[in-house]
Scaffold this motif. Structure first.
Motif, PDB file in Angstrom:
ATOM      1  N   GLY A  61      32.876  22.636   4.698  1.00 14.75           N
ATOM      2  CA  GLY A  61      34.001  21.515   4.374  1.00 14.75           C
ATOM      3  C   GLY A  61      33.218  20.406   3.571  1.00 14.75           C
ATOM      4  O   GLY A  61      33.733  20.030   2.481  1.00 14.75           O
ATOM      5  N   VAL A  62      32.213  19.968   3.925  1.00  5.15           N
ATOM      6  CA  VAL A  62      31.430  19.037   3.186  1.00  5.15           C
ATOM      7  C   VAL A  62      30.905  19.451   1.739  1.00  5.15           C
ATOM      8  O   VAL A  62      31.094  18.765   0.804  1.00  5.15           O
ATOM      9  CB  VAL A  62      30.276  18.289   3.933  1.00  5.15           C
ATOM     10  N   ARG A  63      30.336  20.456   2.034  1.00  4.14           N
ATOM     11  CA  ARG A  63      29.944  21.122   0.630  1.00  4.14           C
ATOM     12  C   ARG A  63      31.218  21.383  -0.502  1.00  4.14           C
ATOM     13  O   ARG A  63      30.695  21.110  -1.668  1.00  4.14           O
ATOM     14  CB  ARG A  63      29.099  22.421   0.608  1.00  4.14           C
ATOM     15  N   MET A  64      32.139  21.711  -0.033  1.00  2.00           N
ATOM     16  CA  MET A  64      33.183  21.904  -0.869  1.00  2.00           C
ATOM     17  C   MET A  64      33.905  20.771  -1.511  1.00  2.00           C
ATOM     18  O   MET A  64      34.223  20.631  -2.474  1.00  2.00           O
ATOM     19  CB  MET A  64      34.035  22.660  -0.150  1.00  2.00           C
TER      20      MET A  64
ATOM     21  N   TRP B 175      33.332  15.812  -7.259  1.00  2.00           N
ATOM     22  CA  TRP B 175      32.782  15.691  -8.951  1.00  2.00           C
ATOM     23  C   TRP B 175      33.601  16.391  -9.803  1.00  2.00           C
ATOM     24  O   TRP B 175      33.482  16.002 -11.096  1.00  2.00           O
ATOM     25  CB  TRP B 175      31.259  16.085  -8.688  1.00  2.00           C
ATOM     26  N   SER B 176      33.824  17.872  -9.634  1.00  2.00           N
ATOM     27  CA  SER B 176      34.560  18.554 -10.532  1.00  2.00           C
ATOM     28  C   SER B 176      35.724  17.701 -11.229  1.00  2.00           C
ATOM     29  O   SER B 176      36.082  17.939 -12.189  1.00  2.00           O
ATOM     30  CB  SER B 176      34.701  20.008 -10.203  1.00  2.00           C
ATOM     31  N   GLN B 177      36.305  17.056 -10.139  1.00  2.00           N
ATOM     32  CA  GLN B 177      37.618  16.444 -10.487  1.00  2.00           C
ATOM     33  C   GLN B 177      37.304  15.444 -11.686  1.00  2.00           C
ATOM     34  O   GLN B 177      38.650  14.834 -12.297  1.00  2.00           O
ATOM     35  CB  GLN B 177      38.280  15.735  -9.346  1.00  2.00           C
TER      36      GLN B 177
ATOM     37  N   GLY C  63      43.205  20.299 -11.544  1.00  2.00           N
ATOM     38  CA  GLY C  63      42.909  19.702 -10.451  1.00  2.00           C
ATOM     39  C   GLY C  63      43.457  20.380  -9.007  1.00  2.00           C
ATOM     40  O   GLY C  63      42.658  20.745  -8.175  1.00  2.00           O
ATOM     41  N   ILE C  64      44.808  20.456  -8.957  1.00  2.00           N
ATOM     42  CA  ILE C  64      45.374  21.070  -7.687  1.00  2.00           C
ATOM     43  C   ILE C  64      45.111  22.376  -7.696  1.00  2.00           C
ATOM     44  O   ILE C  64      44.659  23.138  -6.470  1.00  2.00           O
ATOM     45  CB  ILE C  64      46.796  20.781  -8.007  1.00  2.00           C
ATOM     46  N   ASP C  65      44.952  23.255  -8.971  1.00  2.00           N
ATOM     47  CA  ASP C  65      44.524  24.661  -8.679  1.00  2.00           C
ATOM     48  C   ASP C  65      42.927  24.856  -8.148  1.00  2.00           C
ATOM     49  O   ASP C  65      43.129  25.568  -7.154  1.00  2.00           O
ATOM     50  CB  ASP C  65      44.747  25.284 -10.291  1.00  2.00           C
ATOM     51  N   LEU C  66      42.256  24.193  -8.565  1.00  2.00           N
ATOM     52  CA  LEU C  66      41.001  23.938  -7.977  1.00  2.00           C
ATOM     53  C   LEU C  66      40.859  23.602  -6.550  1.00  2.00           C
ATOM     54  O   LEU C  66      40.294  24.392  -5.727  1.00  2.00           O
ATOM     55  CB  LEU C  66      40.064  23.047  -8.789  1.00  2.00           C
ATOM     56  N   GLU C  67      41.606  22.728  -6.227  1.00  2.00           N
ATOM     57  CA  GLU C  67      41.824  22.209  -4.749  1.00  2.00           C
ATOM     58  C   GLU C  67      42.492  23.601  -4.025  1.00  2.00           C
ATOM     59  O   GLU C  67      41.907  23.742  -2.797  1.00  2.00           O
ATOM     60  CB  GLU C  67      42.982  21.051  -4.535  1.00  2.00           C
ATOM     61  N   ASN C  68      43.441  24.237  -4.566  1.00  2.00           N
ATOM     62  CA  ASN C  68      43.852  25.218  -3.739  1.00  2.00           C
ATOM     63  C   ASN C  68      43.339  26.381  -3.279  1.00  2.00           C
ATOM     64  O   ASN C  68      42.961  27.023  -2.282  1.00  2.00           O
ATOM     65  CB  ASN C  68      45.410  25.807  -4.624  1.00  2.00           C
TER      66      ASN C  68
ATOM     67  N   THR D   3      39.629  26.199  -3.260  1.00  2.00           N
ATOM     68  CA  THR D   3      38.751  25.795  -2.312  1.00  2.00           C
ATOM     69  C   THR D   3      39.381  25.666  -1.023  1.00  2.00           C
ATOM     70  O   THR D   3      38.869  26.060  -0.107  1.00  2.00           O
ATOM     71  CB  THR D   3      38.309  24.421  -2.929  1.00  2.00           C
ATOM     72  N   GLN D   4      40.620  25.305  -0.743  1.00  2.00           N
ATOM     73  CA  GLN D   4      41.072  25.109   0.597  1.00  2.00           C
ATOM     74  C   GLN D   4      41.399  26.701   1.188  1.00  2.00           C
ATOM     75  O   GLN D   4      41.139  26.518   2.475  1.00  2.00           O
ATOM     76  CB  GLN D   4      42.444  24.173   0.388  1.00  2.00           C
TER      77      GLN D   4
END
Length: 271
Positions: free
Chosen positions: A216-219, A225-227, A236-241, A243-244
């Motif tokens: 969780g910390v690594r992601m 930073w990518s954001q 940004g939301i696509d990236l979060e989705n 990863t989550q």
């Protein structure tokens, strides 16, 4: 236990926490050729060490890092026995690559800024994920004060994203010193503490990070930073989705949910 080096020291004050101390106090920990080589090597070691959960970066003595040690380098013109254009470019790339290397570390980096962080030292602090300042900390863009551009080794990219363009541009153009209290007001650091309490304060933050799951910390570090570089809210939301969803399949996520239900501390295994 400390790892032996000539210009820095790597210790493990607590499980999961590595403390990297720049150790040239007589030069305010300015970046010499040996220190640059050792810093690159140690960061490469930390990047592949699964026992390190957080890296704390600080300096020995009364300074964090005073930037490039000009007494160790001849930066004059080639016809005055200075560095050739090729040597100068290699040196520039060698120093600048420390910034993306710190950012790319899979573990969070906390800069414990004790005293001056100037030029390349400012860049190292900006490349950390969290900055905590001692009351004697000072920050400045030193490059513009020595006849060079203030935009160097990532500072002109990082600084506006941390404190905003107006404050960053003034620092870049003037090279003036920013004390710890002003750095706190502008959001450059998380907090300011008395010098004697700096390490203890930083370790509190490191422990709080270590209490979370490694994946969780690594992601979180990777995505936050990518954001700063994605082009839109939806990207940004696509990236979060993605990863989550990935982290939801880890055993540590199941363990965290079970620990919450059972009202106990989770026992993470990074699986």
């Amino acid at each position: 236990m400390a790892t032996e080096h000539q210009t820095l020291e790597l210790t493990r004050p607590e499980p999961g926490i590595a403390l990297l101390t720049l150790d040239r106090p007589h030069r305010l920990n300015a970046l010499s050729p040996d220190l640059l080589l050792e810093l690159h090597a140690v960061l490469d070691e930390v990047a592949v060490d699964p026992t390190v959960r957080v890296l704390v970066l600080t300096g020995r003595g009364r300074g964090f890092c005073a930037g490039l040690d000009l007494t160790e380098y001849d930066l004059g013109h080639q016809d005055a026995d200075g560095l050739s254009p090729q040597q100068r470019m290699w040196l520039q790339q060698h120093i600048a690559s420390l910034v993306p290397k710190l950012r790319a570390l899979p573990v969070p980096v906390i800069a414990a800024v004790n005293g001056p962080a100037a030029g390349g030292g400012l860049a190292l602090a900006l490349a950390a994920d969290v900055r905590v300042a001692a009351s004697t900390a000072r920050f400045n863009v030193a490059f513009v004060r020595i006849g060079l551009s203030g935009c160097d080794i990532g500072v002109s990219w990082l600084l506006p994203r941390l404190v905003g363009a107006s404050r960053a541009f003034e620092m870049l153009l003037t090279g003036r010193l920013v004390d710890a209290d002003e750095a706190d007001r502008m959001g450059l650091v998380t907090r300011v503490v008395p010098d004697a309490e700096l390490l203890d304060s930083v370790l509190l933050t490191a422990r709080a990070i270590c209490a979370n799951s490694p994946m969780g910390v690594r992601m979180t570090k990777e995505v936050m930073w990518s954001q700063l570089e994605v082009g839109s809210l939806q990207a940004g939301i696509d990236l979060e989705n993605r990863t989550q969803t990935l982290t939801s399949f880890t055993r540590d996520h199941d363990e965290a949910a079970a620990a919450f239900r059972e009202r106990r501390a989770p026992a993470f295994e990074d699986r």
